[in-house]
Scaffold this active site. Sequence first.
Site, PDB file in Angstrom:
ATOM      1  N   LYS A  42     116.084 -47.811 -10.021  1.00  0.00           N
ATOM      2  CA  LYS A  42     115.083 -46.735 -10.050  1.00  0.00           C
ATOM      3  C   LYS A  42     113.795 -47.224 -10.733  1.00  0.00           C
ATOM      4  O   LYS A  42     112.687 -46.930 -10.278  1.00  0.00           O
ATOM      5  CB  LYS A  42     115.651 -45.504 -10.775  1.00  0.00           C
ATOM      6  CG  LYS A  42     116.736 -44.794  -9.959  1.00  0.00           C
ATOM      7  CD  LYS A  42     117.493 -43.740 -10.756  1.00  0.00           C
ATOM      8  CE  LYS A  42     118.632 -43.174  -9.917  1.00  0.00           C
ATOM      9  NZ  LYS A  42     119.476 -42.187 -10.637  1.00  0.00           N
TER      10      LYS A  42
ATOM     11  N   GLN B 169     120.884 -39.928 -16.389  1.00  0.00           N
ATOM     12  CA  GLN B 169     121.793 -40.553 -15.429  1.00  0.00           C
ATOM     13  C   GLN B 169     123.205 -39.992 -15.594  1.00  0.00           C
ATOM     14  O   GLN B 169     123.714 -39.863 -16.698  1.00  0.00           O
ATOM     15  CB  GLN B 169     121.786 -42.086 -15.631  1.00  0.00           C
ATOM     16  CG  GLN B 169     122.570 -42.868 -14.597  1.00  0.00           C
ATOM     17  CD  GLN B 169     122.010 -42.758 -13.178  1.00  0.00           C
ATOM     18  OE1 GLN B 169     120.820 -42.511 -12.983  1.00  0.00           O
ATOM     19  NE2 GLN B 169     122.870 -42.939 -12.182  1.00  0.00           N
TER      20      GLN B 169
ATOM     21  N   ASP C 160     115.548 -34.996 -10.385  1.00  0.00           N
ATOM     22  CA  ASP C 160     116.853 -34.984  -9.709  1.00  0.00           C
ATOM     23  C   ASP C 160     117.056 -33.683  -8.927  1.00  0.00           C
ATOM     24  O   ASP C 160     117.899 -33.616  -8.041  1.00  0.00           O
ATOM     25  CB  ASP C 160     117.987 -35.087 -10.745  1.00  0.00           C
ATOM     26  CG  ASP C 160     118.396 -36.531 -11.010  1.00  0.00           C
ATOM     27  OD1 ASP C 160     118.324 -37.345 -10.074  1.00  0.00           O
ATOM     28  OD2 ASP C 160     118.790 -36.835 -12.153  1.00  0.00           O
TER      29      ASP C 160
HETATM   30  N1  GUN Z   1     124.478 -40.678 -10.703  1.00  0.00           N
HETATM   31  C1  GUN Z   1     124.743 -40.930  -9.411  1.00  0.00           C
HETATM   32  N2  GUN Z   1     123.774 -40.440  -8.617  1.00  0.00           N
HETATM   33  C2  GUN Z   1     122.873 -39.860  -9.449  1.00  0.00           C
HETATM   34  C3  GUN Z   1     121.633 -39.192  -9.207  1.00  0.00           C
HETATM   35  O1  GUN Z   1     121.158 -39.020  -8.082  1.00  0.00           O
HETATM   36  N3  GUN Z   1     120.985 -38.765 -10.327  1.00  0.00           N
HETATM   37  C4  GUN Z   1     121.498 -38.906 -11.588  1.00  0.00           C
HETATM   38  N4  GUN Z   1     120.802 -38.425 -12.606  1.00  0.00           N
HETATM   39  N5  GUN Z   1     122.641 -39.533 -11.817  1.00  0.00           N
HETATM   40  C5  GUN Z   1     123.326 -40.001 -10.746  1.00  0.00           C
END
Ligand code: GUN
Length: 338
Positions: free
Chosen positions: A83, A127, A150
Amino acid sequence: MNYSRLHLKIFNTLSHSSHNRRFSKQCSLAAAYVINGKQIAKEVQVELKAEIDQWKEEGNIVPHLTAVLVGNDPGSKLYVKNKMKAAKSVGITSAVIEKPHQTSQAELLDVVAMLNAEPSINAVLVQLPLPKHMNERTVCDAVHPDKDVDGFHMSNIGKLCLDVPNLIPATAFAVWELLKRSGIDTFGKNAVVCGRSKNIGMPVAALLHSDGDNGFKMGMDATVTTCHRYTPAKNLPEFTKNADIIIVAVGSPNLITADMVKEGATVIDVGINRIWDAKQERYRLVGDVDFEGVSKKASFITPVPGGVGPMTVAMLMKNTLQAAKIQTKKKREKTAIH
Ligand code: GUN
């Protein structure tokens, strides 16, 4: 190259580059068109970079994303790293706050509150998964809805369900973008979503049956069935065989096999499973769909890896710019002299 392969190549190029719906309908070939999520994500990021450059040239704030990572899960670390890399490539500044596994929920909520209060930070993500001693819903709801890239905050989920979205959950947004850019029509089509997780299956289903009338430009207007763990396994094919579009987000390798898919359907695989490959003597990533079998029957299919995953990261970046725009607009409205 034989005739049908040449056709497929032309078809791939055309439906990719021009989003030509009519053409994609006319061409039903034996092998599915493989939707290249990695390539489409790159295209999205190039377009987004241009948009962000323009945004900055107009004197606006440089969009900034901060991720919070709790614990030492190697998978989560890798996701966050990807990311940050994507952010840099589109001109978004970013930071990671790392907290140890034993961090208390109260401490984490303090970190989130600090990020919410900092005007130079436009986007905040925590996350997942979080350590078991934390409540993910409480933490997701602590992120300010306008910084919640998110899209997991209950007000963002609620707004999506009402067809007035603020920030759309990145995976659902990724599925939407992949379908649109591949020229796949959803209007009035039968869609089956396998999996009803609050972060993926449920928002994907909400977006699929969203109403395109009443001003919601992203409305998909499909007829949606959601299957889940209590859908009897023996009944699952009844639903999937009737689907023009199947979205699978379960976490179960080979859940969807060719006999469960209608000829010419579109199959979007959101599953990510790490399995041991005895032949190659190494772990590898697979989705929830038997790619080899299903690709002989479907007309469009996403691979794993290289399908929805990279697009989710690209859409997170889109949401970060969107968050900066929402905050800037609100700030201007607040300071405007009436
Ligand atoms: N863990 C796995 N996929 C995601 C996501 O799209 N966002 C977040 N914050 N954690 C994740």
